[in-house]
Design a protein around this motif. Structure first.
Motif, short mmCIF file in Angstrom:
data_model
loop_
_atom_site.label_atom_id
_atom_site.label_comp_id
_atom_site.label_asym_id
_atom_site.label_seq_id
_atom_site.Cartn_x
_atom_site.Cartn_y
_atom_site.Cartn_z
N VAL B 64 21.41 128.34 12.58
CA VAL B 64 20.55 129.51 12.36
C VAL B 64 19.74 129.92 13.65
O VAL B 64 19.05 128.99 13.83
N VAL B 78 15.66 131.91 5.42
CA VAL B 78 16.15 130.48 5.65
C VAL B 78 16.32 129.86 4.23
O VAL B 78 17.32 129.05 4.24
N MET B 94 18.03 125.03 12.90
CA MET B 94 17.56 126.30 13.27
C MET B 94 17.16 126.20 14.72
O MET B 94 17.05 125.05 15.21
N THR B 96 15.35 128.61 18.05
CA THR B 96 14.61 129.85 18.40
C THR B 96 15.11 130.33 19.72
O THR B 96 15.28 129.52 20.80
#
Lengths: 340, 340
Positions: B64, B78, B94, B96
């Motif tokens: 993600v 999420v 995940m 960023t």
DNA sequence: TTGTAGGCGTTATCAT
DNA sequence: ATGATAACGCCTACAA
């Protein structure tokens, strides 16, 4: 989708040469390089890191394990981790545990199975033993939350001292019935291993220390261990209102909890700070924005992240283990300040 | 650290048998199983997924990609992704991007290099082309933010309609000078490809549509495209105060921005809702807790996540592409409600 | 039921 | 400067 072999074939060279062009171009003739690169383009080749990682026994990736990303606090810590990681060309992945042991074990598997080179845990409880075990063979660092195992690198603030400071701050302002709001801090308190119960347990110790020093007896009916969210804070206030005597201050272990509490108090016509002082924890953005603005314990979040990543690198390269305690600060705002 | 070969040797069997014990135990004699498992224990063996994934051409992991985890909004999305993923035994990682294209490219590399089986992007701008390109060969889904490329599966709300609803809501309550607060929505508006500029651009369209319908002319001096944080909201108010005539309402594209604005207004003695109405976006926890509580557009965050993951699975297994629009809702609270 | 052996996509060690 | 070839750790026909 194209493989290195196909590229080699297309360029009329060996796979070894292709690999070299990609990894040590200086050792390949200019002209060959061009041929290979043209083939790479033509076939739209991208390397498969699984093969590469398998061969090289490293991934240049680390994993950050946290309970939830809904807590503002962690965002800044992760930023610190990422910035330091980037210096060493590492990527940072994150995984969420939602407070479920099952998910922590999943995270542990990720490390054992070599998907990443190491991990930073920012979660409490639920799997101390397994993390300890993991730490024997794989690089692990814990951040924000204390750990029992001294063999694990760890970076956090001094939670006892921080809670002591906050409590003392309230006592000095004449408060004597100070309610505590947070998580699980009164569970299994008979057990020796207090650090197992996380930062909350340590904060409770600091709180008690301050009270004892001021000769105030600890009143456990003032403990409200619901949790750290707005809702938990508000819901704790409903319980508080059932008390015969209201507290004159609240010390919450999260800003969100503190704000939820203030909100619920307001609804009942109880004013902050006039009737009750409130102190939060973490100094998140909201503590400055809410009205009244919130007195809170600030943690050096970015620095925690940076340091944790440094410790992890030391662990990855040399198996060095060390723990670091960073400074906190008490930020005074309107929730504990009577206007003149 | 132990390898399968060593386990096989220790147990006095072949690696194939070890592999079978681990993957299809039913095809191995009970007694052999026990031998092998004992060896696994003794050597503390954990499989190396790099080898496994390499061989099987799948990882059972997805990625993600989000701008930041500091936005409350994404946490719930999420969660939806994770819950659906777990149904299929997938893990969710995940990453960023911090709004840096460089980081998006890093994420794209993760997919191309087979570290994960697919990805869900929740970021805008910065790399539409590359994501489009990626989508041709790898499973990709976009969520929350609109995308131009119709070949990409996408799930989001109808941002135009949502902004229209909010604006119309204000107009119906007599407001005519409605300030807009959000991100970049007035950039490059001459360009045809409005969707490239994300949900904010769509929301601006909805806003204008509502105004035009009410025969109110659009006043671009009421646009404050600073950003989505508390600080951005507050800082926009400083600019608003410089106007000759104040707006009578503010429509912010985030709850945080709206709350930052309310706070800044209060400081200047301007009351919400008495003097100015304020509407936010996302219906995050804070919108209920702040005072005044915030009228806002709610998105079905959990459902967005769930659906995005479903679409990704369809994409992983069958290369099906589809887009889904989910319902939003306008949640009315105190920031637009005059007490009787 | 078990073992042998080939291959997944790389990199690295040899030769040449 | 380049090419063969053997790993890396695992899975899976195919054979036995």
């Amino acid at each position: 989708m194209a493989t290195m072999k196909e590229v080699a074939h297309y360029a009329g060279v060996s796979v070894a040469t292709v690999s070299r062009v990609l990894n040590q171009p200086q050792s390949v003739k200019k002209k060959t390089q061009e041929q290979v690169l043209k083939a790479v383009q033509a076939l739209n080749y991208t390397p498969n890191f699984l093969g590469k990682n398998l061969r090289q026994h490293q991934t240049k990736r680390i994993l950050v394990v946290l309970n939830t990303i809904s807590n503002q606090f962690y965002s800044r810590v992760v930023q610190g981790i990422e910035d330091k990681a980037r210096e060493f060309d590492y990527n940072v992945l994150m995984m969420t545990t939602r407070n479920l042991q099952k998910n922590i074990l999943e995270a542990i598997t990720m490390i054992q199975t070599k998907i990443v080179d190491g991990a930073i845990f920012m979660t409490t409880l639920h799997a101390e033993e397994q993390i300890s075990e993991l730490n024997r063979n794989y690089p692990v660092v814990c951040a924000c939350e204390p750990v029992e195992d001294t063999e694990i690198s760890c970076v956090s603030i001094d939670n006892i001292q921080a809670a002591y400071d906050a409590t003392r701050f309230l006592i000095e302002r004449g408060k004597r019935r100070i309610a505590l709001m947070g998580v699980n801090f009164d569970l299994k308190k008979t057990d020796q291993k207090i650090h197992q119960y996380g930062s909350a347990a340590l904060r409770e110790i600091g709180y008690k220390k301050a009270l004892e020093e001021a000769h105030i007896s600890v009143d456990t009916t003032l403990f409200f261990p619901k949790g750290l969210t707005y809702k938990d804070g508000a819901s704790s206030v409903w319980d508080i209102l059932k008390l015969k005597r209201l507290p004159d201050a609240i010390f919450a272990f999260s800003d969100a909890g503190a704000i939820g509490a203030i909100r619920a108090l307001k609804v009942r016509g109880i004013r902050v700070p006039e009737d009750i002082f409130v102190v939060g924890f973490d100094n998140t953005a909201m503590s400055e924005v809410y009205q009244p603005s919130l007195t809170t314990i600030g943690q050096p979040q970015y620095m925690i992240g940076l340091t944790a990543m440094e410790l992890l690198f030391e662990r990855i390269s040399g198996h060095v283990t060390k723990s670091i305690v960073l400074k906190h600060e008490l930020v005074e705002r309107d929730s504990t300040r009577l206007s003149v």
